[in-house]
Design an enzyme around this catalytic site. Structure first.
Site, PDB file in Angstrom:
ATOM      1  N   MET A  22      11.512  24.397  -0.274  1.00  0.00           N
ATOM      2  CA  MET A  22      10.582  23.447  -0.887  1.00  0.00           C
ATOM      3  C   MET A  22      11.323  22.429  -1.755  1.00  0.00           C
ATOM      4  SD  MET A  22       7.216  24.207  -3.216  1.00  0.00           S
ATOM      5  CE  MET A  22       6.431  25.289  -2.044  1.00  0.00           C
ATOM      6  N   ARG A  51     -10.903  -0.456  15.017  1.00  0.00           N
ATOM      7  CA  ARG A  51     -10.676   0.444  13.894  1.00  0.00           C
ATOM      8  C   ARG A  51     -11.578   0.015  12.746  1.00  0.00           C
ATOM      9  NH1 ARG A  51      -4.800   0.971  10.908  1.00  0.00           N
ATOM     10  NH2 ARG A  51      -5.352  -1.115  10.176  1.00  0.00           N
ATOM     11  N   TYR A 105      16.185  30.838   3.960  1.00  0.00           N
ATOM     12  CA  TYR A 105      15.058  31.636   4.484  1.00  0.00           C
ATOM     13  C   TYR A 105      15.282  32.020   5.939  1.00  0.00           C
ATOM     14  CZ  TYR A 105      12.182  30.562   0.390  1.00  0.00           C
ATOM     15  OH  TYR A 105      11.680  30.479  -0.876  1.00  0.00           O
ATOM     16  N   LYS A 161       0.833  -1.211   0.000  1.00  0.00           N
ATOM     17  CA  LYS A 161       0.000   0.000   0.000  1.00  0.00           C
ATOM     18  C   LYS A 161       0.868   1.262   0.000  1.00  0.00           C
ATOM     19  CE  LYS A 161      -0.321  -0.124   5.035  1.00  0.00           C
ATOM     20  NZ  LYS A 161      -1.099  -0.615   6.176  1.00  0.00           N
TER      21      LYS A 161
END
Ligand SMILES: *Cc1c(COP(=O)(O)O)cnc(C)c1O
Length: 334
Positions: A288, A118, A242, A33
């Site tokens: 980023m 769950r 930054y 998954k």
């Protein structure tokens, strides 16, 4: 270009170790998954399938489609019934209502809630479930449960094993077709003395990280590399990135490398020391698409052990790996 390298020999080693513990590779359900925990579902799926694994487990139909040519069976864990299910896939039934909504003749595995609360039906609902299954001509192929704390030293694992045993007996009482049962995830496989004739759902152990103990002697599969975009001298008193949160106390050769939080790395805010694989820290806030460090040449290993990042960010290695963007190039190496 930054790149993820995936060790085929490490992956095969881990599958071999799991197969030894379980008794046969045919009883391993490869949990692939979420892009195989960020590793790359198709690349890992190909190796698993060539290794001899016949069943995979994924989150959604979308993921199942990607892997459908590689495996005999694919179990979809988190499907919401639509009435238009694919006859080739096996759908986990996470509540009674799903049995009423799913397309007749669908193949299913019943999830049983043995303590986690769950997903899954309660043991007391099994008789009702089997009646609906028969009435609606659903094809019951198996049943499973999930441990809530197999990675912890608590009694929960044993309680759930016992509850699942009762659930299995109950299912067999009301249904006499051939079924497979599975409950053990990675940590449970590692700790179990006896899995019996159950199948197992191996997730993270495939990729070399243990959850309970390293009894399987696992090897990590993934390493993440970044490439240099530019380099410069950061003079004494100058700050990089930054907010300028890292300031040089002496002249230093620094470089910018091409991975950032846009590629799925958790964002380092420049506080505390976050180390790359060779022990050198990231300097200043992560951008980023890049981060800075001392210049270490054209290519550096960001991590080959996600535990270092998980510990720094107060999370688990799953969280670090699964977020690695599918857009990062991936390559299988020996
Ligand atoms: C993710 C998942 C697994 C695999 O768990 P690991 O701890 O990675 O082995 C097994 N079963 C279910 C239901 C899951 O959601």
């Amino acid at each position: 270009m930054s790149e993820i390298l995936l060790s085929k020999s490490a992956y095969e080693h881990n599958l071999t170790q799991i197969a030894k513990k379980v008794g046969s590779k045919k009883r391993i359900i490869a949990v692939l998954k979420d892009n195989a925990y960020g590793h790359g579902a198709l690349l890992m799926g190909k190796i698993a399938s060539e290794f001899g694994i016949e069943i995979a487990c994924v989150k959604s139909e979308l993921e199942a489609r990607e892997l459908s040519r590689l495996f005999k069976s694919i179990i979809v864990l988190s499907h919401l019934p639509t009435g238009a299910e694919n006859g080739e896939f096996i759908y986990a039934i996470n509540e009674l209502r799903a049995l009423e909504k799913i397309r007749p003749n669908s193949q299913i595995h019943l999830a049983i809630d043995t303590l986690m609360h769950r997903n899954g039906i309660d043991i007391t609902e099994i008789e009702t479930a089997i009646n609906i299954i028969k009435k609606r001509n659903l094809i019951l192929k198996g049943a499973f449960t999930h441990f809530r704390a197999s990675d912890e030293h608590s009694g929960d694992y044993f309680v759930q094993k016992e509850n699942f045993k009762q659930a299995k007996d109950k299912i067999k009482e009301f249904f006499d077709g051939e079924l497979i049962f599975h409950s053990h995830n990675s940590a449970a496989i590692e700790r179990s003395a006896d899995i019996g004739d159950e199948y197992v759902r191996a997730g993270m152990a495939q990729f070399g990280y243990f959850g309970f103990n390293d009894s399987l002697g696992l090897k990590r599969v993934l390493s993440l590399y970044a490439d240099r975009i530019s380099s410069r001298v950061l003079r004494t008193g100058q700050s990089v990135g930054y907010g300028g949160v890292f300031t040089a106390t002496s002249d230093m050769n620094i470089a910018t490398y091409d991975l950032g939080y846009g590629d799925g790395l958790l964002r380092y805010n420049g506080k505390g020391e976050l180390y790359l694989a060779n022990g050198k820290p990231i300097l200043g806030k992560m951008s980023m698409d890049s981060f800075s460090s001392i210049d270490m040449g054209e290519r550096i290993c960001v991590f080959d052990n996600a535990d270092i990042w998980a510990e720094f960010f107060g999370t688990i290695n799953y969280d670090i790996l699964v977020k690695l963007s599918p857009t990062i190039a991936r390559r299988v190496v020996e």
